[in-house]
Design a protein around this motif. Structure first.
Motif, PDB file in Angstrom:
ATOM      1  N   ALA A  39       1.925   5.106  -2.395  1.00 26.57           N
ATOM      2  CA  ALA A  39       2.881   5.258  -3.502  1.00 26.57           C
ATOM      3  C   ALA A  39       4.298   4.905  -3.067  1.00 26.57           C
ATOM      4  CB  ALA A  39       2.837   6.695  -4.031  1.00 26.57           C
ATOM      5  N   ASP A  40       4.670   5.224  -1.823  1.00 26.38           N
ATOM      6  CA  ASP A  40       6.003   4.897  -1.333  1.00 26.38           C
ATOM      7  C   ASP A  40       6.188   3.386  -1.245  1.00 26.38           C
ATOM      8  OD1 ASP A  40       6.531   7.673  -0.905  1.00 26.38           O
ATOM      9  OD2 ASP A  40       5.384   7.558   0.968  1.00 26.38           O
TER      10      ASP A  40
ATOM     11  N   TRP B  96      15.654   2.796  -8.809  1.00 26.90           N
ATOM     12  CA  TRP B  96      15.732   3.153  -7.397  1.00 26.90           C
ATOM     13  C   TRP B  96      16.694   4.312  -7.224  1.00 26.90           C
ATOM     14  CZ3 TRP B  96      12.582   2.461  -3.653  1.00 26.90           C
ATOM     15  CH2 TRP B  96      12.964   2.600  -2.321  1.00 26.90           C
ATOM     16  N   LYS B  97      16.197   5.397  -6.660  1.00 21.69           N
ATOM     17  CA  LYS B  97      17.006   6.568  -6.353  1.00 21.69           C
ATOM     18  C   LYS B  97      17.808   7.058  -7.553  1.00 21.69           C
ATOM     19  CE  LYS B  97      17.270   5.880  -1.395  1.00 21.69           C
ATOM     20  NZ  LYS B  97      18.103   5.833  -0.185  1.00 21.69           N
TER      21      LYS B  97
ATOM     22  N   PRO C 281      10.343   5.750   6.787  1.00 21.32           N
ATOM     23  CA  PRO C 281       8.875   5.806   6.737  1.00 21.32           C
ATOM     24  C   PRO C 281       8.346   5.534   5.330  1.00 21.32           C
ATOM     25  CG  PRO C 281       9.766   8.035   6.702  1.00 21.32           C
ATOM     26  CD  PRO C 281      10.954   7.095   6.811  1.00 21.32           C
ATOM     27  N   TYR C 282       7.201   4.879   5.276  1.00 23.22           N
ATOM     28  CA  TYR C 282       6.465   4.688   4.024  1.00 23.22           C
ATOM     29  C   TYR C 282       5.025   5.152   4.269  1.00 23.22           C
ATOM     30  CZ  TYR C 282      10.359   1.762   2.417  1.00 23.22           C
ATOM     31  OH  TYR C 282      11.600   1.288   2.053  1.00 23.22           O
TER      32      TYR C 282
ATOM     33  N   SER D 268       1.624   4.249   9.705  1.00 27.79           N
ATOM     34  CA  SER D 268       0.488   4.716   8.912  1.00 27.79           C
ATOM     35  C   SER D 268      -0.455   3.557   8.581  1.00 27.79           C
ATOM     36  CB  SER D 268       0.983   5.353   7.609  1.00 27.79           C
ATOM     37  OG  SER D 268       1.476   4.354   6.715  1.00 27.79           O
ATOM     38  N   PHE D 269      -1.660   3.896   8.097  1.00 29.02           N
ATOM     39  CA  PHE D 269      -2.612   2.850   7.704  1.00 29.02           C
ATOM     40  C   PHE D 269      -2.030   1.969   6.623  1.00 29.02           C
ATOM     41  CE2 PHE D 269      -5.724   1.574   4.461  1.00 29.02           C
ATOM     42  CZ  PHE D 269      -6.470   0.664   5.193  1.00 29.02           C
ATOM     43  N   TRP D 270      -1.412   2.580   5.608  1.00 31.11           N
ATOM     44  CA  TRP D 270      -0.881   1.797   4.491  1.00 31.11           C
ATOM     45  C   TRP D 270       0.260   0.896   4.935  1.00 31.11           C
ATOM     46  CZ3 TRP D 270      -4.013   1.252   0.724  1.00 31.11           C
ATOM     47  CH2 TRP D 270      -4.863   2.286   0.345  1.00 31.11           C
ATOM     48  N   GLU D 271       1.076   1.371   5.871  1.00 28.71           N
ATOM     49  CA  GLU D 271       2.143   0.510   6.399  1.00 28.71           C
ATOM     50  C   GLU D 271       1.559  -0.692   7.128  1.00 28.71           C
ATOM     51  OE1 GLU D 271       5.675   3.835   7.163  1.00 28.71           O
ATOM     52  OE2 GLU D 271       4.106   3.510   8.673  1.00 28.71           O
ATOM     53  N   ARG D 272       0.525  -0.478   7.915  1.00 27.71           N
ATOM     54  CA  ARG D 272      -0.094  -1.592   8.633  1.00 27.71           C
ATOM     55  C   ARG D 272      -0.766  -2.566   7.679  1.00 27.71           C
ATOM     56  NH1 ARG D 272      -1.409   2.710  12.128  1.00 27.71           N
ATOM     57  NH2 ARG D 272      -3.515   2.881  11.264  1.00 27.71           N
TER      58      ARG D 272
END
Length: 393
Positions: free
Chosen positions: A270-271, A378-379, A265-266, A177-181
């Motif tokens: 927000a992730d 976390w979780k 995946p992120y 995704s864009f945010w991951e990049r």
């Protein structure tokens, strides 16, 4: 000299120090050292802590079960209180795919003073070593990490050939995704600035770190360092574990991976925000002073060059423009190798000031959540600031 040009010069000096004095952090050539195969392959047990990982197990677990390892190996998956059927899914995948033997444990909720992952590792390691033949190595790997078929083989060969007690590979994270990049390559680049791999790998250097997604650890080092009990409260468990091994006289190695990848995946900002913010303030030792220094440093190092360059040109301040431009050139130049490693567009280097501001926000948010009693969440679990337990990190 104007105030702006003075600040720009300080920023340039900071980049000069990073370039020349921070262990060549920008290099991406730290890969597994030469590893001729041993005549006899030692026993290995793979330990996988897993909490609510049903979404990624169908991709990651079969890659472990299919390891082409010439010696004796098995997998222990520790179901850390999952509510999504992680344990049952793991058994079903083992039955479907075959390969290495799989054992699923469910140790229950962690005792006070333990983080969930380290509690799971404690039980997984104990199970791995409970048989008559104690394995020589343990591969500690996260449930979202997929391994190439020869991953275990090459890790063990590298450890044996080079006398290493800990071999860790930074898994290649997803950049779809864009945010991951935008965020992920910078995340690894910032990690390399804090813990330059070449310095980590130098036996005489004090710097120690590991990447928790893939850690091959000798059981001899486990005994010497008292693991995982010695680091049982560590939120940043991988770095703490590596420090404990190195302090106890062990040799460690950390590098970038080729055949070890994260399948988690992120897709949304927000992730990624939650992933970074959960441990950012812990990295700063829960110190308001270090937080203030980090915020100031992020602005000085990553934002000032662009501001000084633009303002210097528009305001007729040649020194500010020159210092800002030079600092920006060094910043971009040191980031490009990481973008190439992740096969991302070099144009993303122009967005580093924005990425730095995002990390600044994540870090501040981490501190805010800590003081609200929701830090290191976390979780479904929230970990308090370590108290009485000894700090072995």
């Amino acid at each position: 000299m104007s105030v702006l040009s003075a600040i720009a010069v300080v920023s340039l000096l900071a980049w000069g120090w990073l370039l020349l004095g921070q262990g060549q952090f920008f290099r991406t050539d730290q890969r597994l050292p030469p590893h001729p195969e041993p005549r006899e392959w030692p026993d290995v047990v793979v330990v996988v802590p897993a909490r609510d990982e049903a979404a990624v197990l169908p991709v990651s677990l079969p890659s472990l079960l299919a390891q082409e390892y010439p010696g004796r190996a098995s997998v222990v998956l520790v179901d850390d209180g999952s509510t999504d059927g992680t344990g049952a899914l793991a058994r079903a995948l083992a039955e479907e795919h075959g390969g290495l033997p799989l054992l699923v444990l469910r140790p229950g909720e962690p005792e006070p003073g333990w983080t969930g992952k380290l509690w799971a590792l404690r039980h997984g390691i104990a199970q791995a070593r409970s048989g008559a033949a104690d394995p020589e190595y343990l591969l500690l790997t996260d449930a979202d990490i997929a391994h190439a078929p020869d991953s275990l083989r090459t890790l063990v060969a590298a450890a044996r050939a080079n006398g290493l007690d800990l071999v860790s590979q930074m898994a290649r994270l997803r950049v779809a995704s864009f945010w991951e990049r935008l965020v992920v390559p910078a995340f690894v680049w910032f990690f390399c600035q804090l813990y330059p791999f070449r310095r980590v790998n130098r036996p005489t250097a004090r710097t120690a770190a590991a990447a928790g997604g893939c850690v091959l650890l000798s059981t001899a080092a486990v005994d010497r360092a008292g693991l995982p009990d010695a680091v049982r409260q560590a939120v940043i468990d991988d770095v703490s574990l590596a420090r404990a091994v190195k302090r106890s006289g062990g040799r460690i190695w950390l590098g970038l991976a080729g055949g070890v990848v994260s399948v988690r995946p992120y897709p949304r900002l927000a992730d990624l925000w939650r992933m970074v913010a959960r441990s950012a303030y812990a990295q700063l030792l829960y110190s308001p002073l270090l937080l203030a220094g980090t915020v100031s440093g992020l602005l000085l190092v990553y934002v000032v060059p662009s501001v000084a360059l633009a303002a210097g040109i528009l305001g007729g301040d040649p020194l500010a423009a020159a210092a800002g431009g030079a600092a920006k050139a060094v910043m971009i130049g040191t980031y490009l190798p990481m973008l190439r490693y992740y096969r991302c567009s070099p144009l993303l280097s122009l967005l580093l000031p924005l990425t730095a501001l995002l990390y600044l926000g994540m870090t501040v948010d981490s501190a805010v959540q800590h003081y609200r009693g929701r830090g290191s969440a976390w979780k479904g679990r929230v970990y308090a600031r370590p108290g009485a337990a000894p700090d072995s990190g």
